[in-house]
Motif scaffolding. Sequence first.
Motif, PDB file in Angstrom:
ATOM      1  N   GLY A 244       0.825  -1.191   0.000  1.00 54.70           N
ATOM      2  CA  GLY A 244       0.000   0.000   0.000  1.00 54.70           C
ATOM      3  C   GLY A 244       0.866   1.250   0.000  1.00 54.70           C
ATOM      4  N   GLU A 245       0.226   2.382   0.194  1.00 48.51           N
ATOM      5  CA  GLU A 245       0.945   3.656   0.131  1.00 48.51           C
ATOM      6  C   GLU A 245       0.701   4.484   1.378  1.00 48.51           C
ATOM      7  OE1 GLU A 245      -0.543   5.465  -3.410  1.00 48.51           O
ATOM      8  OE2 GLU A 245       0.866   4.399  -4.711  1.00 48.51           O
ATOM      9  N   LEU A 246       1.707   5.238   1.773  1.00 46.43           N
ATOM     10  CA  LEU A 246       1.560   6.194   2.857  1.00 46.43           C
ATOM     11  C   LEU A 246       0.848   7.432   2.328  1.00 46.43           C
ATOM     12  CD1 LEU A 246       5.161   5.930   4.363  1.00 46.43           C
ATOM     13  CD2 LEU A 246       3.063   4.989   5.345  1.00 46.43           C
ATOM     14  N   GLU A 247       0.172   8.132   3.217  1.00 44.27           N
ATOM     15  CA  GLU A 247      -0.532   9.348   2.819  1.00 44.27           C
ATOM     16  C   GLU A 247       0.426  10.347   2.187  1.00 44.27           C
ATOM     17  OE1 GLU A 247      -3.982  10.795   2.154  1.00 44.27           O
ATOM     18  OE2 GLU A 247      -4.137   9.576   3.969  1.00 44.27           O
ATOM     19  N   GLU A 248       1.601  10.490   2.825  1.00 48.32           N
ATOM     20  CA  GLU A 248       2.658  11.370   2.325  1.00 48.32           C
ATOM     21  C   GLU A 248       3.985  10.640   2.413  1.00 48.32           C
ATOM     22  OE1 GLU A 248       2.236  14.274   0.988  1.00 48.32           O
ATOM     23  OE2 GLU A 248       0.094  14.534   1.456  1.00 48.32           O
ATOM     24  N   PRO A 249       4.907  10.906   1.491  1.00 48.27           N
ATOM     25  CA  PRO A 249       6.230  10.277   1.577  1.00 48.27           C
ATOM     26  C   PRO A 249       6.916  10.629   2.898  1.00 48.27           C
ATOM     27  CG  PRO A 249       5.924  11.341  -0.553  1.00 48.27           C
ATOM     28  CD  PRO A 249       4.785  11.773   0.308  1.00 48.27           C
ATOM     29  N   ARG A 250       7.699   9.680   3.419  1.00 47.11           N
ATOM     30  CA  ARG A 250       8.378   9.912   4.691  1.00 47.11           C
ATOM     31  C   ARG A 250       9.860   9.619   4.562  1.00 47.11           C
ATOM     32  NH1 ARG A 250       4.783   8.312   9.869  1.00 47.11           N
ATOM     33  NH2 ARG A 250       6.596   9.371  10.755  1.00 47.11           N
ATOM     34  N   ASP A 251      10.654  10.315   5.346  1.00 44.32           N
ATOM     35  CA  ASP A 251      12.090  10.065   5.416  1.00 44.32           C
ATOM     36  C   ASP A 251      12.326   8.665   5.979  1.00 44.32           C
ATOM     37  OD1 ASP A 251      15.029  11.141   5.658  1.00 44.32           O
ATOM     38  OD2 ASP A 251      14.536  10.291   7.629  1.00 44.32           O
ATOM     39  N   GLU A 252      13.313   7.954   5.446  1.00 43.94           N
ATOM     40  CA  GLU A 252      13.563   6.567   5.861  1.00 43.94           C
ATOM     41  C   GLU A 252      13.784   6.437   7.363  1.00 43.94           C
ATOM     42  OE1 GLU A 252      15.850   4.497   2.097  1.00 43.94           O
ATOM     43  OE2 GLU A 252      16.887   6.086   3.222  1.00 43.94           O
ATOM     44  N   LYS A 253      14.674   7.262   7.914  1.00 42.90           N
ATOM     45  CA  LYS A 253      14.998   7.153   9.331  1.00 42.90           C
ATOM     46  C   LYS A 253      13.808   7.518  10.206  1.00 42.90           C
ATOM     47  CE  LYS A 253      20.003   7.844   9.024  1.00 42.90           C
ATOM     48  NZ  LYS A 253      21.156   8.709   9.433  1.00 42.90           N
ATOM     49  N   ASP A 254      13.085   8.553   9.821  1.00 42.56           N
ATOM     50  CA  ASP A 254      11.902   8.936  10.582  1.00 42.56           C
ATOM     51  C   ASP A 254      10.851   7.836  10.568  1.00 42.56           C
ATOM     52  OD1 ASP A 254      12.991  11.349  11.254  1.00 42.56           O
ATOM     53  OD2 ASP A 254      11.959  12.495   9.689  1.00 42.56           O
ATOM     54  N   PHE A 255      10.699   7.187   9.412  1.00 37.00           N
ATOM     55  CA  PHE A 255       9.709   6.114   9.314  1.00 37.00           C
ATOM     56  C   PHE A 255      10.130   4.904  10.140  1.00 37.00           C
ATOM     57  CE2 PHE A 255       7.290   2.855   6.691  1.00 37.00           C
ATOM     58  CZ  PHE A 255       6.057   3.205   7.238  1.00 37.00           C
ATOM     59  N   LEU A 256      11.429   4.605  10.166  1.00 36.18           N
ATOM     60  CA  LEU A 256      11.920   3.508  11.000  1.00 36.18           C
ATOM     61  C   LEU A 256      11.672   3.798  12.480  1.00 36.18           C
ATOM     62  CD1 LEU A 256      15.310   2.504   9.308  1.00 36.18           C
ATOM     63  CD2 LEU A 256      13.192   1.173   9.378  1.00 36.18           C
ATOM     64  N   LYS A 257      11.847   5.047  12.885  1.00 35.26           N
ATOM     65  CA  LYS A 257      11.561   5.425  14.277  1.00 35.26           C
ATOM     66  C   LYS A 257      10.073   5.252  14.579  1.00 35.26           C
ATOM     67  CE  LYS A 257      15.290   8.835  14.672  1.00 35.26           C
ATOM     68  NZ  LYS A 257      15.619  10.291  14.763  1.00 35.26           N
ATOM     69  N   PHE A 258       9.232   5.632  13.620  1.00 30.37           N
ATOM     70  CA  PHE A 258       7.787   5.470  13.762  1.00 30.37           C
ATOM     71  C   PHE A 258       7.426   3.992  13.910  1.00 30.37           C
ATOM     72  CE2 PHE A 258       3.815   4.481  11.453  1.00 30.37           C
ATOM     73  CZ  PHE A 258       2.899   5.125  12.274  1.00 30.37           C
ATOM     74  N   ILE A 259       8.032   3.132  13.078  1.00 31.63           N
ATOM     75  CA  ILE A 259       7.782   1.683  13.150  1.00 31.63           C
ATOM     76  C   ILE A 259       8.187   1.148  14.518  1.00 31.63           C
ATOM     77  CG2 ILE A 259       8.457  -0.569  12.222  1.00 31.63           C
ATOM     78  CD1 ILE A 259       8.859   0.868   9.502  1.00 31.63           C
ATOM     79  N   LYS A 260       9.362   1.554  14.965  1.00 28.97           N
ATOM     80  CA  LYS A 260       9.883   1.087  16.265  1.00 28.97           C
ATOM     81  C   LYS A 260       8.920   1.444  17.399  1.00 28.97           C
ATOM     82  CE  LYS A 260      14.211   1.063  18.919  1.00 28.97           C
ATOM     83  NZ  LYS A 260      13.611   1.182  20.265  1.00 28.97           N
ATOM     84  N   GLU A 261       8.393   2.657  17.366  1.00 27.87           N
ATOM     85  CA  GLU A 261       7.478   3.097  18.414  1.00 27.87           C
ATOM     86  C   GLU A 261       6.117   2.415  18.288  1.00 27.87           C
ATOM     87  OE1 GLU A 261       7.387   7.296  17.899  1.00 27.87           O
ATOM     88  OE2 GLU A 261       9.460   7.579  18.584  1.00 27.87           O
ATOM     89  N   ARG A 262       5.583   2.363  17.092  1.00 26.26           N
ATOM     90  CA  ARG A 262       4.244   1.819  16.886  1.00 26.26           C
ATOM     91  C   ARG A 262       4.173   0.337  17.244  1.00 26.26           C
ATOM     92  NH1 ARG A 262      -0.371   3.552  14.308  1.00 26.26           N
ATOM     93  NH2 ARG A 262       0.341   5.499  15.281  1.00 26.26           N
ATOM     94  N   PHE A 263       5.244  -0.409  16.922  1.00 31.31           N
ATOM     95  CA  PHE A 263       5.239  -1.847  17.159  1.00 31.31           C
ATOM     96  C   PHE A 263       6.007  -2.241  18.413  1.00 31.31           C
ATOM     97  CE2 PHE A 263       4.071  -1.312  12.799  1.00 31.31           C
ATOM     98  CZ  PHE A 263       3.145  -2.313  12.565  1.00 31.31           C
ATOM     99  N   LYS A 264       6.453  -1.229  19.180  1.00 33.75           N
ATOM    100  CA  LYS A 264       7.204  -1.481  20.413  1.00 33.75           C
ATOM    101  C   LYS A 264       8.348  -2.471  20.161  1.00 33.75           C
ATOM    102  CE  LYS A 264       3.316  -0.541  23.544  1.00 33.75           C
ATOM    103  NZ  LYS A 264       2.367  -0.101  22.500  1.00 33.75           N
ATOM    104  N   ALA A 265       9.043  -2.228  19.077  1.00 32.47           N
ATOM    105  CA  ALA A 265      10.128  -3.124  18.656  1.00 32.47           C
ATOM    106  C   ALA A 265      11.443  -2.688  19.306  1.00 32.47           C
ATOM    107  CB  ALA A 265      10.274  -3.104  17.143  1.00 32.47           C
ATOM    108  N   GLU A 266      11.966  -3.540  20.183  1.00 34.27           N
ATOM    109  CA  GLU A 266      13.210  -3.198  20.887  1.00 34.27           C
ATOM    110  C   GLU A 266      14.419  -3.251  19.968  1.00 34.27           C
ATOM    111  OE1 GLU A 266      13.809  -4.900  24.806  1.00 34.27           O
ATOM    112  OE2 GLU A 266      11.735  -5.589  24.783  1.00 34.27           O
ATOM    113  N   GLY A 267      14.341  -4.075  18.942  1.00 30.32           N
ATOM    114  CA  GLY A 267      15.452  -4.176  18.001  1.00 30.32           C
ATOM    115  C   GLY A 267      14.937  -4.338  16.583  1.00 30.32           C
TER     116      GLY A 267
END
Length: 366
Positions: A244-267
Amino acid sequence: MKILDLIAVIEKYAAPELQEDYDNAGLITGNAAWECNSVLCTLDVTVEVVKEAKENKCNLIIAHHPIIFRGLKRINGRDYVEQVIIEAIKNDIAIYAAHTNLDNILLGVNGMIGKKLGLKNITILQPKNKMLRRLITFAPVDQAEHVRNAVFAAVAGHIDKYSECSFNSDGTGTFKAGEGADPYVGEIGELHHERETKIEIVYPFYLENQVVKALVDNHPYEEVAYDIFTMDNVHFGIGAGIIGELEEPRDEKDFLKFIKERFKAEGIRHTELLAKPVKKVAVCGGAGSFLIKKAAQKGADMYITADVKYHEFFDAEGKLVVVDIGHYESEQFTIDLLHDLLAEKFPTFAVLKTKVNTNPVRYFSE
């Protein structure tokens, strides 16, 4: 309410026939005819989860992962699988699993991940073929609409966002009724010519029994003529992964930080960043390395999955960023999916979510 009533809701949403050949989804312990006190939703079934169910007077556990995946020759408590089975049976607790059948639908496990990521316009990443059947039957012209509507009511004739799809053509059918027959039209022993409508309707293979029953029950003829063909066409609503697609394009590092927070991923493990915005995202909950090349082929900027082995990361080939967030982390929201599905159908029934974190993986950060 009986256990089979709750199972019916799950199986209407994710048909058990959609599970992979190697899978063991379905009722694993207990009896579907039991009265259900309350239900506990979980990703995995552990001894702690069974004890939690007992404490909450839940005699049904609905999980994503089947506790029994391969045949058991003995049940003597030598490992956690056998311990769970013993504990469940001792306490009359049924265990049901919705596994790859829930993976293989658009709004299943992967659709839930896509929702958490904010993806729009999602489609199946690798749709399956040979999932469709074509029904061809013949009805008297004046009864064709009744027959057609009955088959539609059995959920045949759905093609993506369209419903009640069929092709119809008129012609002449012939038959001669023999002794003992009870023909709708015509006379015994006489060749009869009848203006008929040929009806062609497509449906998913797992609905075949109810489609044929609807046809036979609503057709005026004593002997209903029909043909069923397997189609090679791809079913775009069934298959592995989503994109699928994101509403707006996102910076790679910012999106990885978002993933880490949203999924509570420690690593989080990932391939080299490509210094370009992330717009198109592919997803597969659990072990999804088999879809890396498909995600690249579909133009994904990032592919989020789990259980990627060292050499499989090379499959990215600099075409996309492959992100491994962990198996539990990727599928944890399946608990919410199962809970919400049942709670919506049975709003006054006790549907609980486990409080046990069943993730067996820990990360050392000191």
